[in-house]
Design a protein around this motif. Sequence first.
Motif, mmCIF file in Angstrom:
data_model
loop_
_atom_site.group_PDB
_atom_site.id
_atom_site.type_symbol
_atom_site.label_atom_id
_atom_site.label_comp_id
_atom_site.label_asym_id
_atom_site.label_seq_id
_atom_site.Cartn_x
_atom_site.Cartn_y
_atom_site.Cartn_z
ATOM 1 N N ARG A 3 56.475 -36.655 8.629
ATOM 2 C CA ARG A 3 57.878 -36.724 8.615
ATOM 3 C C ARG A 3 58.706 -37.730 9.380
ATOM 4 O O ARG A 3 59.343 -38.613 8.817
ATOM 5 C CB ARG A 3 58.607 -35.298 8.917
ATOM 6 N N ASP A 6 57.679 -40.933 7.759
ATOM 7 C CA ASP A 6 58.718 -40.982 6.579
ATOM 8 C C ASP A 6 59.882 -41.699 6.952
ATOM 9 O O ASP A 6 60.296 -42.582 6.181
ATOM 10 C CB ASP A 6 58.837 -39.560 5.791
ATOM 11 N N HIS A 7 60.570 -40.902 7.900
ATOM 12 C CA HIS A 7 61.858 -41.440 8.120
ATOM 13 C C HIS A 7 61.928 -42.768 8.797
ATOM 14 O O HIS A 7 62.837 -43.401 8.320
ATOM 15 C CB HIS A 7 62.373 -40.412 9.359
ATOM 16 N N ALA A 9 60.051 -45.220 7.868
ATOM 17 C CA ALA A 9 59.706 -46.205 6.923
ATOM 18 C C ALA A 9 61.056 -46.165 6.317
ATOM 19 O O ALA A 9 61.485 -47.390 5.530
ATOM 20 C CB ALA A 9 58.855 -45.623 6.072
ATOM 21 N N ARG A 10 61.709 -45.370 5.806
ATOM 22 C CA ARG A 10 62.795 -45.248 5.141
ATOM 23 C C ARG A 10 63.911 -45.952 5.795
ATOM 24 O O ARG A 10 64.797 -46.738 5.182
ATOM 25 C CB ARG A 10 63.516 -43.725 4.718
ATOM 26 N N SER A 13 63.310 -49.553 5.452
ATOM 27 C CA SER A 13 63.819 -50.162 4.094
ATOM 28 C C SER A 13 65.032 -50.114 4.056
ATOM 29 O O SER A 13 65.558 -51.084 3.494
ATOM 30 C CB SER A 13 63.354 -48.913 3.081
ATOM 31 N N LEU A 14 65.920 -49.061 4.402
ATOM 32 C CA LEU A 14 67.388 -49.330 4.392
ATOM 33 C C LEU A 14 68.005 -50.739 5.029
ATOM 34 O O LEU A 14 68.822 -51.348 4.691
ATOM 35 C CB LEU A 14 68.009 -48.003 4.870
ATOM 36 N N ASN A 33 71.410 -38.206 0.138
ATOM 37 C CA ASN A 33 71.209 -39.434 0.980
ATOM 38 C C ASN A 33 70.666 -38.921 2.416
ATOM 39 O O ASN A 33 69.832 -39.558 2.961
ATOM 40 C CB ASN A 33 72.281 -40.329 1.044
ATOM 41 N N TRP A 36 67.227 -37.785 2.191
ATOM 42 C CA TRP A 36 66.193 -38.829 1.732
ATOM 43 C C TRP A 36 66.092 -39.686 2.921
ATOM 44 O O TRP A 36 64.801 -39.770 3.582
ATOM 45 C CB TRP A 36 66.761 -39.934 0.928
ATOM 46 N N LEU A 37 67.049 -40.044 3.799
ATOM 47 C CA LEU A 37 66.531 -40.859 5.166
ATOM 48 C C LEU A 37 66.030 -39.934 6.221
ATOM 49 O O LEU A 37 65.185 -40.307 7.048
ATOM 50 C CB LEU A 37 67.910 -41.309 5.522
ATOM 51 N N ALA A 39 64.019 -37.683 5.521
ATOM 52 C CA ALA A 39 62.777 -36.971 5.036
ATOM 53 C C ALA A 39 62.763 -35.379 5.048
ATOM 54 O O ALA A 39 61.837 -34.732 5.378
ATOM 55 C CB ALA A 39 61.668 -37.522 5.942
#
Length: 70
Positions: A3, A6-7, A9-10, A13-14, A33, A36-37, A39
């Motif tokens: 997790r 994932d956070h 990486a997101r 990306s943002l 949202n 998503w951010l 995770a």
Amino acid sequence: MDRVGDHRARLASLRAVLERRDDSAALLTTRRNFAWLTAGGVAHVLQGTEASIAGILVSRDEAVVITQNI
């Protein structure tokens, strides 16, 4: 990936989107949202609304959660 990974990486990306659009920040205010951010994080009190009780302000250098003290 876990997790935290994932956070991260997101978030990267943002921030890449911010850079590409030459924007200074983004404010994420919906439950979708937020989840998503983060995770999978949860930030709601009422199930029937799309609004989150906490927003996340993401700049190129920082990410800050903004909410009420209730």
